[in-house]
Design a protein around this motif. Structure first.
Motif, mmCIF file in Angstrom:
data_model
loop_
_atom_site.group_PDB
_atom_site.id
_atom_site.type_symbol
_atom_site.label_atom_id
_atom_site.label_comp_id
_atom_site.label_asym_id
_atom_site.label_seq_id
_atom_site.Cartn_x
_atom_site.Cartn_y
_atom_site.Cartn_z
ATOM 1 N N GLY A 6 75.963 35.672 106.780
ATOM 2 C CA GLY A 6 74.792 35.784 107.632
ATOM 3 C C GLY A 6 74.044 37.100 107.536
ATOM 4 N N GLU A 7 74.565 38.040 106.751
ATOM 5 C CA GLU A 7 73.897 39.335 106.585
ATOM 6 C C GLU A 7 73.109 39.345 105.276
ATOM 7 O OE1 GLU A 7 73.867 41.837 108.781
ATOM 8 O OE2 GLU A 7 75.057 40.618 110.173
ATOM 9 N N LEU B 178 65.502 41.558 94.767
ATOM 10 C CA LEU B 178 66.753 40.804 94.788
ATOM 11 C C LEU B 178 67.395 40.978 96.152
ATOM 12 C CD1 LEU B 178 68.344 41.668 91.317
ATOM 13 C CD2 LEU B 178 67.113 39.585 91.961
ATOM 14 N N ILE B 179 67.873 39.867 96.738
ATOM 15 C CA ILE B 179 68.490 39.918 98.060
ATOM 16 C C ILE B 179 69.836 39.200 98.000
ATOM 17 C CG2 ILE B 179 68.213 39.400 100.517
ATOM 18 C CD1 ILE B 179 65.209 39.135 100.003
ATOM 19 N N VAL B 180 70.865 39.858 98.531
ATOM 20 C CA VAL B 180 72.211 39.292 98.588
ATOM 21 C C VAL B 180 72.515 38.888 100.029
ATOM 22 C CG1 VAL B 180 74.663 39.672 98.139
ATOM 23 C CG2 VAL B 180 72.950 40.789 96.702
ATOM 24 N N TYR B 181 73.135 37.706 100.200
ATOM 25 C CA TYR B 181 73.528 37.214 101.526
ATOM 26 C C TYR B 181 75.039 37.008 101.559
ATOM 27 C CZ TYR B 181 68.558 36.182 101.932
ATOM 28 O OH TYR B 181 67.181 36.283 101.945
ATOM 29 N N LYS B 182 75.640 37.451 102.672
ATOM 30 C CA LYS B 182 77.071 37.273 102.868
ATOM 31 C C LYS B 182 77.341 37.199 104.363
ATOM 32 C CE LYS B 182 81.602 37.515 102.072
ATOM 33 N NZ LYS B 182 82.389 36.390 101.521
ATOM 34 N N TYR C 197 65.537 31.240 103.819
ATOM 35 C CA TYR C 197 66.327 32.456 103.665
ATOM 36 C C TYR C 197 65.618 33.601 104.382
ATOM 37 C CZ TYR C 197 69.041 30.064 100.045
ATOM 38 O OH TYR C 197 69.839 29.182 99.365
ATOM 39 N N MET C 198 66.350 34.338 105.188
ATOM 40 C CA MET C 198 65.777 35.447 105.931
ATOM 41 C C MET C 198 65.475 36.610 104.987
ATOM 42 S SD MET C 198 64.688 36.635 108.754
ATOM 43 C CE MET C 198 65.313 35.394 109.919
ATOM 44 N N VAL C 199 64.205 36.887 104.783
ATOM 45 C CA VAL C 199 63.795 38.020 103.960
ATOM 46 C C VAL C 199 63.620 39.230 104.876
ATOM 47 C CG1 VAL C 199 62.013 38.933 102.428
ATOM 48 C CG2 VAL C 199 62.657 36.510 102.284
ATOM 49 N N PRO C 200 64.424 40.278 104.705
ATOM 50 C CA PRO C 200 64.335 41.441 105.599
ATOM 51 C C PRO C 200 62.913 41.973 105.712
ATOM 52 C CG PRO C 200 66.274 41.621 104.202
ATOM 53 C CD PRO C 200 65.495 40.431 103.691
ATOM 54 N N GLY C 201 62.483 42.187 106.947
ATOM 55 C CA GLY C 201 61.166 42.724 107.203
ATOM 56 C C GLY C 201 60.057 41.697 107.181
ATOM 57 N N ILE C 202 60.381 40.444 106.801
ATOM 58 C CA ILE C 202 59.365 39.403 106.702
ATOM 59 C C ILE C 202 59.732 38.168 107.503
ATOM 60 C CG2 ILE C 202 58.123 37.850 105.133
ATOM 61 C CD1 ILE C 202 58.349 39.973 102.981
#
Length: 224
Positions: free
Chosen positions: A172-173, A166-170, A115-120
């Motif tokens: 591809g975003e 917490l991270i939400v994906y929709k 899962y793409m973690v923003p900034g990481i």
């Protein structure tokens, strides 16, 4: 335990008691060369890098290959999975396995990679809370901070501190959950934000509480 037949990079150490858990990481060695692959540069840091104590769990090598009934722990500071095998400890980094499961039964925590973690980036273990059109994960990690309990005037000591996003994906975003109107409207849109507010009011949900956010995402996926 089912099997360990996959040719994966592993690291081993002689088993020592859990109360010296962080010392275990100082002794991790490459199984092939015997050379140290990681040292503990923070021997003065209080606490533990593990998210929780060693307990029973499973390692997900692939969708068809899961090793069960293992004693494992999640090192949330350097994001490695550590497990006990006979008298050795083995460590897997994200990408070497698909994930792992901490605990058993309905309260088990399922962690996955990719899962793409923003900034990481994607090279992290995240706990999957909801899977669907909207996917919700919990990025758990440890950080080193000043010890708030240090005596005034003494040399400032350091401690490990838990942190979560917490991270939400929709489609591809990815969206790091922040319960402010402008943040939610940016990701869900004006109409989507109105729907979130309507659902939260109807079901008495707090947009700042993890359990309520999880229920809210489940409601969205169910078409409510």
């Amino acid at each position: 335990m089912k099997k360990f037949s996959l040719s994966l990079l592993v690291y081993t150490v002689l088993l020592i008691p859990y109360h010296a858990a962080f010392a275990q990481l100082q002794m991790l060695r490459d199984q092939g060369t015997g050379n140290p692959v990681m040292a503990n540069p923070y021997p003065e840091v209080k606490g533990t890098p593990y998210w929780m104590e060693f307990g029973m769990g499973s390692i997900i090598f692939s969708e068809r290959d899961t090793a069960s009934n293992l004693v494992i722990a999640f090192n949330a500071f350097n994001h490695t999975l550590v497990y006990q095998m006979d008298r050795d400890l083995m460590a897997y980094s994200p990408g070497k396995v698909n994930g792992f499961i901490l605990g058993r039964g309905p309260n088990a925590q399922v962690f996955r990679t990719g899962y793409m973690v923003p900034g990481i980036g994607p090279n992290r273990f995240v706990e999957v809370l909801v899977d669907g059109d909207y996917t919700l994960v919990n990025h758990k990690f440890k950080k080193i901070v000043d010890d708030p309990g240090a005596t005034y005037g003494s040399q400032r000591s350091k401690v490990f501190q838990n942190a979560e996003d917490l991270i939400v994906y929709k489609d591809g975003e990815a969206f790091v959950w922040r319960a402010r109107k402008k943040n939610l409207e940016r990701f869900f849109g004006v109409d989507g934000y109105k729907k979130l507010k309507d659902l939260s009011n109807s079901y008495g949900l707090d947009l700042k509480e993890k359990s309520d956010v999880r229920r809210l995402i489940m409601l969205l996926n169910n078409g409510n």
